[in-house]
Design an enzyme around this catalytic site. Structure first.
Site, PDB file in Angstrom:
ATOM      1  N   ASP A 274      -3.199   8.240  -1.291  1.00  0.00           N
ATOM      2  CA  ASP A 274      -3.678   7.247  -0.317  1.00  0.00           C
ATOM      3  C   ASP A 274      -5.142   6.907  -0.589  1.00  0.00           C
ATOM      4  OD1 ASP A 274      -3.726   5.685   2.130  1.00  0.00           O
ATOM      5  OD2 ASP A 274      -4.616   7.419   3.130  1.00  0.00           O
TER       6      ASP A 274
ATOM      7  N   HIS B 132       0.835  -1.208   0.000  1.00  0.00           N
ATOM      8  CA  HIS B 132       0.000   0.000   0.000  1.00  0.00           C
ATOM      9  C   HIS B 132       0.868   1.256   0.000  1.00  0.00           C
ATOM     10  CE1 HIS B 132      -2.972   3.014   1.009  1.00  0.00           C
ATOM     11  NE2 HIS B 132      -2.347   3.259   2.151  1.00  0.00           N
TER      12      HIS B 132
ATOM     13  N   HIS C 169       3.565   7.490   5.142  1.00  0.00           N
ATOM     14  CA  HIS C 169       2.325   8.173   5.524  1.00  0.00           C
ATOM     15  C   HIS C 169       1.516   7.484   6.615  1.00  0.00           C
ATOM     16  CE1 HIS C 169       0.289   5.439   2.679  1.00  0.00           C
ATOM     17  NE2 HIS C 169      -0.812   5.752   3.329  1.00  0.00           N
TER      18      HIS C 169
ATOM     19  N   GLU D 298       0.612   6.020  12.557  1.00  0.00           N
ATOM     20  CA  GLU D 298      -0.664   5.405  12.949  1.00  0.00           C
ATOM     21  C   GLU D 298      -0.529   3.918  13.225  1.00  0.00           C
ATOM     22  OE1 GLU D 298      -3.977   5.894  10.213  1.00  0.00           O
ATOM     23  OE2 GLU D 298      -3.442   8.002  10.006  1.00  0.00           O
ATOM     24  N   ASP D 299       0.271   3.247  12.410  1.00  0.00           N
ATOM     25  CA  ASP D 299       0.232   1.789  12.380  1.00  0.00           C
ATOM     26  C   ASP D 299       1.463   1.080  12.940  1.00  0.00           C
ATOM     27  OD1 ASP D 299      -2.269   2.015  11.213  1.00  0.00           O
ATOM     28  OD2 ASP D 299      -1.472   1.949   9.175  1.00  0.00           O
TER      29      ASP D 299
END
Length: 169
Positions: free
Chosen positions: A109, A29, A52, A56-57
């Site tokens: 995205d 991704h 990006h 968050e991940d």
């Protein structure tokens, strides 16, 4: 200065073992998002595309990115596109559109997340909910960027969205 290749290796290691909503290794991704930003010839955008979702991940922080040698502007873009607890998605999108480079990253995205081949693998209710969310985001994101920039990204990341371009310009 850190290279795009070094950033890609960093992202690959940070997302190791992670998969996206359809079970594909997550690095695919972020690579797709970065590829959509490559026509601009701006390493800052490509690096931000690769990173990006990192804040968050993964357990990475903005400070850790800076300490790893990631340029400050790249970190700023990544922070701009990162979800913040308690901030509604539509508010996040409006915040992103205040930064032209963050807007391009989020457009790439959104385009990748909206690919029909990816959406088809989701349960119908989730597919419909996400499609509406991403359509709504495009209504804010696309007018915040030049049409030719949006088109350049979409041609690479999700050509199925090209027909939608006329509704936003």
């Amino acid at each position: 200065m850190i290279s795009v290749r070094e950033i890609e290796i960093l992202a690959d290691r940070a997302h190791a073992g992670q998969t996206d909503k359809i079970g594909v290794p997550y690095i695919e991704h972020v690579r797709a998002v970065a590829a959509g930003l490559s026509p601009f010839g701006d390493d800052t955008l490509v690096m931000a595309g690769l990173l990006h979702d990192l804040l968050e991940d993964t357990d990475w922080t903005a400070q850790r990115l800076r300490e790893a040698g990631v340029p400050g502007r790249v970190v700023e873009i990544v922070e701009a596109v990162t979800n913040q607890a308690g901030v509604p998605y539509d508010e996040k999108i409006r915040r992103i559109t205040a930064d032209p480079q963050a807007t391009l990253v989020k457009i790439a995205d959104n385009a990748h997340n909206s690919r029909p081949d990816r959406a088809a693998q989701l349960p119908a209710d989730k597919r419909e909910r996400l499609a509406a969310k991403y359509r709504s985001a495009r209504a804010e994101l696309w007018p915040a960027a030049a049409r030719n920039d949006v088109e350049a990204i979409v041609r690479i990341v999700n050509p199925s969205l090209l027909a939608e371009l006329g509704t936003h310009y």
